[in-house]
Design a protein around this motif. Structure first.
Motif, mmCIF file in Angstrom:
data_model
loop_
_atom_site.group_PDB
_atom_site.id
_atom_site.type_symbol
_atom_site.label_atom_id
_atom_site.label_comp_id
_atom_site.label_asym_id
_atom_site.label_seq_id
_atom_site.Cartn_x
_atom_site.Cartn_y
_atom_site.Cartn_z
ATOM 1 N N UNK A 119 8.814 -24.770 26.122
ATOM 2 C CA UNK A 119 7.799 -23.917 26.730
ATOM 3 C C UNK A 119 8.424 -22.573 27.115
ATOM 4 N N UNK A 120 7.577 -21.564 27.220
ATOM 5 C CA UNK A 120 8.037 -20.225 27.586
ATOM 6 C C UNK A 120 8.070 -20.083 29.103
ATOM 7 N N UNK A 121 9.172 -19.550 29.611
ATOM 8 C CA UNK A 121 9.287 -19.205 31.017
ATOM 9 C C UNK A 121 9.843 -17.781 31.097
ATOM 10 N N UNK A 122 9.977 -17.264 32.304
ATOM 11 C CA UNK A 122 10.556 -15.935 32.496
ATOM 12 C C UNK A 122 11.680 -16.013 33.513
ATOM 13 N N UNK A 123 12.719 -15.214 33.291
ATOM 14 C CA UNK A 123 13.849 -15.172 34.212
ATOM 15 C C UNK A 123 14.220 -13.729 34.532
#
Length: 294
Positions: A119-123
């Motif tokens: 899944x896509x996440x942001x950091x």
């Protein structure tokens, strides 16, 4: 032309300590070709991964997979910031700091399988003197070790620890001025680590409370280091604990400025970057999309 999401694998053929496996063959075997379209490219020189990743982002790829160590990951990730293309990682280095923090499988076959269901996440990301980093940057002894490690023929945690034991007695702390949270601090500095993620790599936790999505840098300041403090710090790093107040101090902030009387070495994501007498370190909130396990 396929309508499937496209991913690009960027392979650093000389990265890491592991035996030379046929990564392309593993990709063919374990990637779900009904879900993802892909191409594979190889780096030829330092900085090439940055160019290849930028081209993929400009062409609206779903993800770019950095196949290599922390240096390769840094080169790829810097081009993907503030784009719709996500960073993915097949860990093949000696430290694998960002992969470990994001809980990406270290075993190659499992890391490829993760791409099928991830899944896509942001950091967050950081910069030290405008040079991007995604796990840690630092000045002082850890940067010195990075410079020595870069010239070592052997890689891995064992070599890293051996270098620390060998060099720690000869390295001297230096006076610095630090501006942090609008306060000036005049202090000695053996190591000042700027942590976006909790660890350097190899599960060595320099800032156990660091959160890669909280919009804050975790600063670890080690003023001076003797044998007793070194043992305490080493134990805490390997057990994911905060060191005691006599060994290290911790701060949280969005930016830091450091001035030194004489040039100090610095690193970004474990890669030695040179020397400077002034350091401007900044945090960039949620600047990078990443593909992680569901």
């Amino acid at each position: 032309m396929s309508n499937l999401p496209r991913i690009r694998f960027i392979i650093n053929p000389v990265s890491g300590t592991r035996s030379k496996v046929d990564v392309a063959a593993r990709i063919k075997l374990y990637l779900d070709h009904k879900k993802l379209d892909h191409d594979i490219v190889y780096t030829d020189y330092a900085g090439h991964a940055t160019e290849l990743a930028a081209a993929a982002a400009a062409d609206n790829y779903y993800a770019v997979v950095a196949v290599g160590g922390d240096g390769t990951v840094n080169e790829v990730a810097r081009s993907l910031q503030y784009t719709n293309t996500a960073l993915a990682i097949l860990p093949k280095g000696s430290g694998n700091g960002l992969a470990r923090h994001l809980q990406i499988p270290l075993q190659l076959n499992n890391a490829i399988k993760m791409l099928n269901t991830g899944q896509i996440s942001q950091i967050d990301s950081g910069t030290i003197n405008d040079m991007p980093f995604f796990t840690t940057a630092g000045i002082g002894f850890d940067a010195y070790i990075s410079s020595v490690f870069a010239g070592s023929k052997s890689r891995g945690l064992k070599t890293y620890v051996e270098l620390i034991v060998k060099e720690v007695r000869n390295y001297r702390h230096l006076p610095v001025k630090v501006w942090i949270n609008d306060k000036e601090l005049v202090t000695d500095c053996f190591v000042m680590a700027f942590a976006n993620a909790a660890q350097y790599g190899n599960n060595a936790y320099i800032a156990p409370l660091a959160d890669i999505r909280d919009g804050l840098l975790d600063i670890c300041l080690i003023r001076q280091l003797d044998v007793v403090k070194a043992l305490n710090l080493s134990y805490c790093m390997l057990t994911k604990q905060l060191a005691n107040a006599q060994s290290a101090e911790y701060f949280k902030t969005t930016q830091v400025r450091v001035e030194t009387e004489q040039p100090m070495m610095f690193h970004a994501d474990g890669e030695y970057k040179g020397k400077a007498s002034q350091f401007d370190v900044k945090l960039n909130p949620l600047a990078l999309k990443v593909l992680i396990p569901s």
